[in-house]
Design an enzyme around this catalytic site. Structure first.
Site, mmCIF file in Angstrom:
data_model
loop_
_atom_site.group_PDB
_atom_site.id
_atom_site.type_symbol
_atom_site.label_atom_id
_atom_site.label_comp_id
_atom_site.label_asym_id
_atom_site.label_seq_id
_atom_site.Cartn_x
_atom_site.Cartn_y
_atom_site.Cartn_z
ATOM 1 N N GLU A 1 -42.515 -61.573 -45.927
ATOM 2 C CA GLU A 1 -41.421 -60.423 -45.627
ATOM 3 C C GLU A 1 -41.652 -59.977 -44.149
ATOM 4 O OE1 GLU A 1 -39.920 -60.179 -49.428
ATOM 5 O OE2 GLU A 1 -39.587 -58.916 -47.956
ATOM 6 N N MET B 1 -48.369 -55.735 -53.951
ATOM 7 C CA MET B 1 -47.069 -55.510 -52.841
ATOM 8 C C MET B 1 -46.052 -54.502 -53.166
ATOM 9 S SD MET B 1 -47.441 -59.018 -50.964
ATOM 10 C CE MET B 1 -46.294 -59.945 -52.014
ATOM 11 N N ASN C 1 -46.937 -51.597 -49.785
ATOM 12 C CA ASN C 1 -45.810 -52.330 -50.367
ATOM 13 C C ASN C 1 -44.935 -52.706 -48.940
ATOM 14 O OD1 ASN C 1 -42.910 -51.232 -50.533
ATOM 15 N ND2 ASN C 1 -44.017 -49.318 -51.007
ATOM 16 N N CYS C 2 -44.624 -54.082 -49.345
ATOM 17 C CA CYS C 2 -43.874 -54.751 -48.087
ATOM 18 C C CYS C 2 -42.756 -55.741 -48.499
ATOM 19 C CB CYS C 2 -44.776 -55.513 -47.387
ATOM 20 S SG CYS C 2 -45.650 -56.490 -48.378
ATOM 21 N N VAL C 3 -42.557 -55.622 -49.869
ATOM 22 C CA VAL C 3 -41.721 -56.639 -50.356
ATOM 23 C C VAL C 3 -40.373 -56.213 -50.529
ATOM 24 C CG1 VAL C 3 -40.591 -58.153 -52.568
ATOM 25 C CG2 VAL C 3 -43.164 -57.699 -52.021
#
Lengths: 426, 134
Positions: free
Chosen positions: A113, A209, A241-243
């Site tokens: 991502e 994530m 969180n990075c998705v």
């Protein structure tokens, strides 16, 4: 709760033998930062790099972006409950290295991502093309689980930001702003003629994530609750969180939440910023019902006239958003919702996965399906290996001339649902 | 989710082999090697039969068309008639799914494993939190 924030403008970042902050230039001691990161035995190696605005540099896959801050006066320290003991922050004085950021990258999973381009078309879509970035690319020890890797990487990024922030402790800021959040009754007495407006921030809370932490608590384990907006400015909320990078709040976004900033700007003039409520976005539908019930209960209890609701993420949070909106409207409080859209590449599909007639005031962060072509850049920090497996990438989207074709959802912060982005219909 | 002896277990409809294995003792697992969309359709069939949707079909931020995996919990037994909120959510989810073309027809094994793990954690977060309550 009253917080003075001193903004120190950063105009350059360089590696140096000695860490310091002088005349706006942030000097980073690479060896000291590396040694600090490697204290965590889960991390085998870290590469530190610098990316400045305008450079032909692409950073990917981005995990988090964090602004360096330091508590100068008052209780607690930055990132309470995570890097320091649990103590209520949000009062006293905090210094901010404005214009600097720590960016973390690493291969936690095989689909990845987040792109930050420092120049070209991509730079127009991410706010972090305008910051002086210290970028860390982490390699874990063999056999580390994805969960432990994510945790190690997240903590390392926060530690780096704290270490850089510390350099601003004794520096005279370029600008000092005061943010004051009054107790409910005092606010009502002070501004009897102004509408009482609240802010409901929805926080992503679903799994690996996909998580957010408040004073160290995994938000999926919490009921809807209240927080002073000044606490948020001191790092009470951090991102795990990075998705789907376009509409996830990095820690930098939380620290600079524009809804909070704008409500403070209007406070005492056109409205009374009376309360901030934080709620979660869980996978279980019963949780969604419970949390949105609770949000509406608090709004009614606080006797708010209007509420701004910001969403985080795509798909199932649309359901939380609409539940919050519908239930808050049902207790007689008007709402404005902030979201983003997945309206297809031509923009003609239904934008949200849920809807209701009461959601009649909507601000959008943009269409995450919009396709852009990012030019080849001279240098990549991280790796392009995963570019066709990021949200918004396509199979074989890395073209022969080195350019890449992606949807906006691949670009960190492109359609941010706090409004911290550069897209506009104006 | 109840673990009481004799209590009917909620159904986990999944095409994720990792979730099927890990949650076998906590749910009545119905595993099928089918597409993500087919899982949504199977769940809709259960909703038509009167089962209630327990987890959101669009859990997580990895889009349909990106991850091939989906795990969804539905109630153990059909209730009294059709649960309209469940139907609306699953129908909207199928509409949303159809907006996303399949991006990666060829996914390497190690990436498949990562997609399985993320899908598993989304359900784990729901299951373990609800181990003692409905």
């Amino acid at each position: 709760m009253k917080l003075e924030v001193g903004y120190i403008d950063i105009t350059d970042i360089q590696f140096s033998d000695k860490a310091s902050l002088q005349d706006g230039v942030l000097y980073v001691d690479r060896d000291a930062i590396t040694a600090m990161i490697l204290e965590d035995e889960r991390i085998r190696a870290v590469e530190l790099d610098i990316a400045k605005p305008g450079e032909s540099v692409r950073i990917t896959p981005v995990k988090d972006v964090i602004e360096p801050r330091v508590k100068v006066e008052g209780p607690g320290e930055i990132f309470p409950g995570v890097l320091s003991k649990v103590q209520t922050v949000g009062s006293g004085r905090t210094h901010v290295l404005r214009g600097a950021a720590v960016v973390t990258t690493g291969k936690i999973v095989g689909f990845q991502e987040g792109i930050i381009d420092m120049t070209g078309l991509g730079a127009e879509y991410t706010p972090f093309s305008k910051t002086f970035n210290l970028v860390a690319n982490f390699t874990p020890v063999d056999g580390l689980t994805a969960h432990d890797y994510e945790n190690a990487l997240r903590l390392a990024g926060l530690k780096m930001a704290k270490a850089l922030g510390e350099l601003g402790r004794e520096v005279e800021p370029n600008e000092v702003k005061t943010y004051e959040h009054l107790p409910v009754m005092q606010g009502a007495e002070k501004y009897p003629e102004l509408p009482r407006v609240g802010y409901v921030q929805m926080l992503q809370s679903q799994g690996l994530m996909h998580d957010t932490y408040v004073y160290g608590v995994d938000m999926k384990q919490s009921l809807t609750t209240m927080i002073s907006p000044t606490e948020v400015l001191d790092g009470a909320i951090i991102s795990g969180n990075c998705v789907s990078a376009c509409d996830k709040n990095t820690t930098y976004h939380h620290l600079n939440n524009p809804v909070i900033h704008d409500l403070f700007e209007a406070h005492g003039k056109t409205l009374n910023f009376a309360a901030m409520i934080i709620t979660n976005e869980n996978v279980y539908l019963a949780d969604k019902e419970r949390s949105s019930d609770w949000t509406a209960k608090l709004v009614e209890y606080l006797d708010l006239d209007g509420v701004i609701i910001s969403q985080e993420g795509f798909g199932n949070p649309d359901t939380d958003l609409i539940m919050n909106c519908k239930k808050i409207e049902a207790v007689g409080t008007r709402t404005v919702i902030i979201t983003d859209e997945y309206a297809g590449r031509d923009g003609t599909s239904q934008s949200l996965a849920d809807a209701d007639a009461s959601a009649d005031a909507v601000v959008t962060g943009g269409n995450a399906n919009q396709v852009v072509v990012l030019p080849k850049l001279d240098k990549v920090i991280g790796t392009l290996d995963y570019v066709d497996k990021i949200a918004g990438g396509f199979e074989n989207n890395l073209q022969e001339d080195g350019s890449i074709v992606v949807e906006l959802q691949a670009i960190t912060g492109a359609t941010n649902e706090l409004g911290f982005n550069r897209l506009s219909a104006r | 989710m109840s673990l009481k002896e004799g209590a009917a277990l909620d159904k986990l409809i999944t095409n994720n082999p990792l979730a099927a294995k890990d949650f076998a003792d906590r749910c009545a697992v119905e595993y099928a090697d089918v597409s993500l969309r087919d899982i949504l359709v199977r769940v809709r069939d259960y909703v038509h039969k009167g089962h209630k949707l327990l987890t959101h079909p669009l859990s997580g931020s990895i889009k349909p068309g990106e991850t091939p995996y989906k795990s969804i919990l539905v109630s153990a037994a059909p209730g009294q008639g059709l649960d309209l909120p469940s139907l609306r959510i699953i129908e909207d989810s199928i509409v949303t799914c159809d907006k996303f073309p399949i991006k990666y027809p060829h996914i390497p094994e190690h990436v498949l494993a990562d997609f399985q793990e993320v899908d598993r954690t989304l359900i784990a977060g729901a299951l373990y939190k609800h181990s003692s309550s409905k």
